[in-house]
Scaffold this active site. Structure first.
Site, PDB file in Angstrom:
ATOM      1  N   GLU A 222     -47.878 -21.400 -92.526  1.00 63.37           N
ATOM      2  CA  GLU A 222     -48.798 -21.436 -91.054  1.00 63.37           C
ATOM      3  C   GLU A 222     -49.087 -23.167 -91.019  1.00 63.37           C
ATOM      4  O   GLU A 222     -49.226 -23.436 -89.795  1.00 63.37           O
ATOM      5  CB  GLU A 222     -49.773 -20.544 -90.886  1.00 63.37           C
ATOM      6  CG  GLU A 222     -49.445 -18.820 -91.040  1.00 63.37           C
ATOM      7  CD  GLU A 222     -48.163 -18.679 -90.017  1.00 63.37           C
ATOM      8  OE1 GLU A 222     -48.051 -19.214 -89.020  1.00 63.37           O
ATOM      9  OE2 GLU A 222     -47.339 -17.935 -90.111  1.00 63.37           O
TER      10      GLU A 222
ATOM     11  N   HIS B  90     -47.897 -29.798 -85.354  1.00 67.91           N
ATOM     12  CA  HIS B  90     -48.466 -29.956 -84.133  1.00 67.91           C
ATOM     13  C   HIS B  90     -49.154 -31.550 -84.291  1.00 67.91           C
ATOM     14  O   HIS B  90     -49.264 -32.145 -83.343  1.00 67.91           O
ATOM     15  CB  HIS B  90     -49.738 -28.968 -84.135  1.00 67.91           C
ATOM     16  CG  HIS B  90     -50.395 -28.834 -82.664  1.00 67.91           C
ATOM     17  ND1 HIS B  90     -51.633 -28.220 -82.518  1.00 67.91           N
ATOM     18  CD2 HIS B  90     -50.180 -29.747 -81.525  1.00 67.91           C
ATOM     19  CE1 HIS B  90     -52.186 -28.558 -81.245  1.00 67.91           C
ATOM     20  NE2 HIS B  90     -51.428 -29.388 -80.705  1.00 67.91           N
TER      21      HIS B  90
END
Length: 229
Positions: A100, A107
Site C-alpha cells: 500500500e 503518487h
C-alpha cells in the site's frame, strides 16, 4: 461451438479460476500471518518506515475495519491498513503494508498508470451506478432501441479499461514493496520469498478480474452485433 456457447464456457471457466485464486489468497495470507518478522515490526511500523525512507512525510497511516480492506487513498493521502495488518508483526502484514505504501510512492512520483487510473475513478463510479440498468434495458429493447445497449457497452468498456490499467499499478506497487523490504532489511533470505508469494497471490486476483471483465464486455458486443441475425 457458437460464440454464445464459447462465451459461457469462458465465463464459467473464469468464475472457477477466480474462486480458486481467491481461496488460495485467503490461504496464503492465513499461513503467512502466523509467521512473525525477525525484527518484530508491525504493519504500521513497516508502513511508516517505508514512507520515511522514500521521503514522504505528508501521508498518514491509519487503521481501517475489515479483513483485506487495505488501500491507499490518494485524495486524503492516507495508507489505510486493516486491523489484522496494522497491529500484526507477521510477514503477511509487512507485505501488505509495504504494497500500500508502494501506491503512496507512485503518487509522490506521479506514476503515469496511477494517474490514469485516478482520472478514470469518477467515470467508473458514474458508469457503475447506472450500467446494470442500462445493459438490462438495452438487452430487453435490443431490436427496438439498439443504441441503449451500445451506451451500456461503452459504460462497461470504461470499467474494463479501469481493470486493465489497475494491473500495472498493482504489480508495480508490489515490485516497489518487495525491493524496499529487502533493501531495508525488513525481510531476510528466509522471509523475502514468503512476502513475494503473498503479493503474487494478491496480484492474480486482479488479473482474473480483468479477464472476467473483458469476457463479459465481449459478450455484450456479441449481442449487439448479432442483433441483425
Amino acid at each position: 461451438m457458437t460464440a454464445y456457447t464459447m462465451y459461457w464456457v469462458i465465463f464459467i471457466g473464469i468464475a472457477i479460476i477466480s474462486a480458486i485464486v481467491s481461496s488460495r489468497l485467503q490461504s496464503k495470507f492465513k499461513k503467512y500471518s502466523k509467521i512473525p518478522l525477525p525484527n518484530g515490526m508491525t504493519g504500521r511500523d513497516v508502513a511508516e518506515k517505508m514512507l520515511r525512507d522514500n521521503g514522504i512525510y505528508d501521508v498518514q497511516v491509519t487503521s481501517t475495519p475489515g479483513h483485506l480492506t487495505d488501500h491507499y487513498n490518494p485524495t486524503n493521502k492516507t495508507v489505510n491498513l486493516s486491523q489484522s495488518v496494522y497491529m500484526s508483526n507477521s510477514i503477511a502484514a509487512a507485505a501488505v503494508a509495504a504494497h500500500e505504501c508502494g501506491h503512496a510512492v507512485q503518487h509522490a512520483k506521479a506514476y503515469a498508470p496511477l494517474k490514469m487510473r485516478s482520472a478514470l475513478v469518477p467515470i467508473v463510479q458514474f458508469s457503475s451506478n447506472i450500467m446494470t440498468w442500462v445493459l438490462l434495458g438495452g438487452m430487453l429493447l435490443l431490436n427496438v432501441f439498439p443504441g441503449l445497449l451500445l451506451f451500456g457497452i461503452i459504460l462497461f468498456a470504461m470499467t474494463t479499461l479501469f481493470s486493465f490499467i489497475t494491473l500495472p499499478v498493482e504489480i508495480n506497487a508490489s515490485q516497489r514493496a518487495l525491493a524496499w523490504l529487502s533493501n531495508a532489511g525488513i525481510t531476510n533470505i528466509e522471509t523475502q520469498g514468503k512476502a513475494e508469494d503473498a503479493l503474487r497471490s494478491a496480484a492474480y486476483t486482479y488479473v482474473v478480474a480483468a479477464l472476467g471483465s473483458l469476457a463479459t464486455l465481449l459478450y455484450y458486443i456479441y449481442l449487439f452485433l448479432g442483433r441483425r441475425d
